[in-house]
Structures are given as C-alpha cells and as structure tokens.
Write an enzyme that holds these catalytic residues in place. Structure first.
Site, PDB file in Angstrom:
ATOM      1  N   SER A  76      26.222  -6.003 -35.451  1.00  0.00           N
ATOM      2  CA  SER A  76      26.176  -4.553 -35.630  1.00  0.00           C
ATOM      3  C   SER A  76      27.059  -4.141 -36.819  1.00  0.00           C
ATOM      4  O   SER A  76      26.816  -4.586 -37.937  1.00  0.00           O
ATOM      5  CB  SER A  76      26.577  -3.875 -34.317  1.00  0.00           C
TER       6      SER A  76
ATOM      7  N   HIS B 160      20.627  -4.432 -27.934  1.00  0.00           N
ATOM      8  CA  HIS B 160      21.795  -4.512 -28.829  1.00  0.00           C
ATOM      9  C   HIS B 160      22.990  -5.209 -28.179  1.00  0.00           C
ATOM     10  O   HIS B 160      24.044  -5.331 -28.802  1.00  0.00           O
ATOM     11  CB  HIS B 160      22.190  -3.078 -29.234  1.00  0.00           C
TER      12      HIS B 160
ATOM     13  N   ASP C 286      16.080  -2.934 -29.337  1.00  0.00           N
ATOM     14  CA  ASP C 286      17.428  -2.430 -29.641  1.00  0.00           C
ATOM     15  C   ASP C 286      17.435  -0.913 -29.554  1.00  0.00           C
ATOM     16  O   ASP C 286      16.617  -0.238 -30.190  1.00  0.00           O
ATOM     17  CB  ASP C 286      17.836  -2.900 -31.036  1.00  0.00           C
TER      18      ASP C 286
END
Lengths: 276, 276
Positions: free
Chosen positions: A146, A254, A222
C-alpha cells in the site's frame, strides 16, 4: 541502539530495535529478521515498507515473510512508517501524520521538523544496519504494501544500481492523482505539484523506470482500488517496456491475508535477483 | 450466525463468524479457514485452541497456519478462549475470567453461568461447524498453544476415536500442579482436586493416553517453563509408551514466532493422520 526484543524464529532471530534518529529527530523503532545463515557471514537484505496506520510490527507479525527469508537466506528489515512521539506533529486523520509518513521529506509546517522518512529509509537506517548487523550492502531488494508499496517503488527508481529487484503489494501507484496522495503531498510538500513528481511511481515509471526486475500484485477485490490506481502504473510499465509483471489477483482484498498469500513468491522473486 | 468478515487467503477464505452460544449464554466469535478444496467437497478440519489473553484472532493472523492448510487441503477453526461481554464475569488478572476460560465447564460462582468452554468447544461449536460448512466430522485433529495446548491435549484424550491426531505448542502440561492451573481450577471448579484430574494432560496421560499420534513442541527459552511443566508430560508420555514425540526446541520462547516456526510441521503431521 536499544534492543527491544529478540525472538527465535525459523532458526534465525526476529529482533526489534530502537535508536535516536537524526533524520526524524525522535526515537525510531524497526524490526529486523536475521536468518541463521548470518552465522556464516553477511546475507542479502530485503526492505519491507509498510502501509498507512502500521508500525514496524504489523508486517513483522502478519505477513509471514520470515519463513521464506529463512529458507532463502535473506534478512528482512521492517521500518516504522513515520516519526512518533509526543513532540511530533499529528493529525486526527488516519492517513496523515503519525503512521502516514508517505516516505517523503516534509518541507511544510508543522511536519518539516520530524517527517523526513525519505532520508530515514534511504540513508540513516541503511547506514545503521550495514554498520551494526551482518547484512550485505551490495545485495539489497525492496518491497512494501500500500503506502509502503509506493515507498518501495519510488525509492527503487530513485537510486539506480542500489536495489537488485523491486516488488509491491497493492501499492499506491499514482499518489499525485489520488485521494491517497494529493492531500498528503499538499500537507508535507506544499502546493507546487512539480515537487510531487519525484514521489509518484507512475510518473517515475514514465520518466525513467527501474533498472532490474519488478513485480506488482494487486487484489481485484481490494476495497481501495479507486485510491491505488493500479491501471496508471500498469499502463506506464507496459508503455516503457519495463521488465516485470503486474498481476491482478482474483478475489483478494487489501488485507495482510492478501500480502501473506503472495509473500512466498515475492521473497523467491527477490532471492532470485539477490543471489544471482 | 453472522459473518463478520471473509478474506481470500492462499486460494481459500479466512472467515470470521459470530453466533449466539447456548453453552456460554453469550455471543461467541470464531475464525474458520476453508481451503479451496472445499469447492469439491468437505475437507478435514484442524482445531486450533489459543492461549491466555487471546481471542479467535491472534493465531488466525500470527500463526501462519493457512499457508499449510491450503496446501494440504485442511480447514482450520480458531475458537475464542472464553465467553465475553458486559454481562460476563471477569477478573483483573490476565489469567482468570475473560480470555482465560481454560476449556472447562465452571461449576462455581460467579463463573458457572457463562464459562462452559468445554461444552462449547467439544459439543456446540462442532455441531454448528458440521451443519454450516463443508468440513468432515469424520476427519478431525486438534492442536493449540499454551492454555490452548492444555485444551487440545485434554480434549483429545477425553474423546477416544474423535481425533485422528493431537499436537500442542508449549502446552500447560500439568495445571493441577501449576500456578497456571491451580488458581483457575480452584475458581472455576472449586476446591475438590479430584474434579481437576479430568482437565490435566499429565494426569490423563498417566491414566489413559491418546489413541493416535501425538506431537508436542516446547521452546527451551520459554519464559514460562516453570508454569508449563513440560517434564511432567514428557515423563508421563514415555512411561505410558504413548506413540508420539515430545520435542524441546533450542532457543525458542513462548511467542507466536515459536508457533509459526513449527506450524508447517504440525499441519503436515495432522495431514498425514487425517488423509490416511
């Protein structure tokens, strides 16, 4: 440097250490996994940069990297994601301030005095590691999740020759065009968007690319796809003819369950480059 | 039953569910990993019982079991360690009350109304799982960590024929003689120690043993060795000629780094028994 903890793991040692950081003007904590191969001599090192809200600890306990690092004879370092402490500026939002350093050197108030994560991760922490631990400066690779994927990609492209390979899990691909990026770059770097380009993986890919193999994994389920902008980086990689793979993984979200699911392949990917 | 979350992991699904428990008279939460082999039909199931202070979540995110369960086609269930909630009795100590159910049915006040983890784990939750998910009642094995290792060993020995194999990570081996056991059994079961014997792995081993393969791992650097009493169970296993292995692992402590380090071998051990 202080030893916070050391736990035997997969034949090696998972350590947590803290030190007074010059770059960030505060105490900084990091995790470092050393496989048992360090008993023979220095080993290659994989940098794992973490995402929003994380400390050094999240990936260290949830991503499952140590199993593969042990097998492949690689150290893994888990830096924190920002400066921390009572004297350090913060914001009520989870995506600004402590836990959200975005791997840049802030130039704006109130962030400038401490938020220098770029210098910390690319200069101060490497020097400390190579002085204090049996890890080989000549054999480094970098990955992240991320916001940490953003960090890994931008740092890898900014230091040609330093990293043998780069990978990322669900990276923020185009922060200069995203709600995960624009507010933070405005706060940390100021309104002049020209200064943001050095911290945007898609813009860096268009401009120069990475001088080694590259692997990106992104889950199709996600919950933050609109902020991650995978299509921008995938297009830029293909347009530049960047060697590497951008993989959309069906059904993954995610979370660290996604990261852990593909960790074996990422560590093996880096091991192939590092041991080459 | 309510679905709290479902995350794709290693090709399968890591779910978290809650339900109104009759045994514990409160809402109970558990984690369940289903590998992708469930698309074809019911799969064997491994019970993972957790230790003091843990919820259903700790092992689910830290023990690394899913990778091996996916490869070997086994489901893993992660029950909570006690009843919970505002109306449920508790104690300021970390090792009594919520988070410390010790896998017994409490007979004493104030614990008796909710603390019935024995019934929950051996009766109510199995019935729920076998009704609602593609897991095979005929193919069960059980493991656990610390207090959960105590639970796994005592439950396995109490239901001959139910479990194909049993293992434990740093189990509380002799609670009737330990500071992790005597205060809790006194509180939950009352002062008559005769009633404690059914919940002491060493005493059960002396009396009847386990009708299948058994594996116990214990770290030599465990900070709680004086409370775990591994020597008592090791002696009892050898004296009974129990088939199995009691392994002292050099340098490992009580943490999930220890559990994760040997998870692959434990899941493979159970898979060998379950798929036999």
């Amino acid at each position: 440097m202080k030893t916070i903890s050391e736990n035997r793991a997969f034949g090696g040692v998972q350590g947590v250490y803290s030190h007074s950081s010059t770059a960030c003007s505060c105490e900084m904590t990091f995790g470092l996994y050393l496989p048992e191969q360090t008993e023979v001599g220095p080993v290659p090192i994989l940098w794992f940069l973490s995402g929003l809200t994380c400390t050094h600890e999240n990936a260290m306990v949830k991503a499952g990297a140590q199993r593969w690092a042990a097998e492949m004879g690689i150290a893994v370092v888990f830096p924190d994601t920002s400066p921390r402490g009572e004297g350090v500026a913060n914001d009520p939002a989870f995506d600004l301030g402590q836990g959200a350093g975005f791997y840049v050197n802030a130039t704006q108030e109130p962030w400038a005095p401490h938020f220098r994560m770029w210098d910390y991760v690319t200069d101060e922490l490497p020097r400390l590691l190579f002085n204090a631990f049996p890890v080989a400066e000549a054999a480094q690779s970098i990955t992240g999740h991320s916001m940490g994927g953003h960090g890994a990609l931008t740092i890898a492209m900014s230091f040609p020759g330093r990293f043998s390979s780069v990978s990322a899990f669900a990276p923020i691909c185009n922060p200069a065009a995203s709600a995960w990026g624009r507010p933070q770059f405005s706060a940390y770097l100021g309104p002049d968007e020209a200064g943001w380009a050095a911290h945007d993986a898609t813009l860096l890919m268009r401009k120069r690319g990475f001088d080694g193999p590259m692997l990106v994994d992104q889950g199709t389920a996600d919950q933050f796809l609109d902020k991650l902008c995978p299509e921008a980086l995938a297009e830029a990689m293909a347009a530049r003819r960047q060697g590497g793979a951008f993989r959309m993984q069906k059904g993954y979200d995610h979370s660290y369950f996604f990261v852990a699911s593909f960790m074996e392949e990422h560590v093996a990917f880096h091991a192939g480059a590092l041991h080459a």
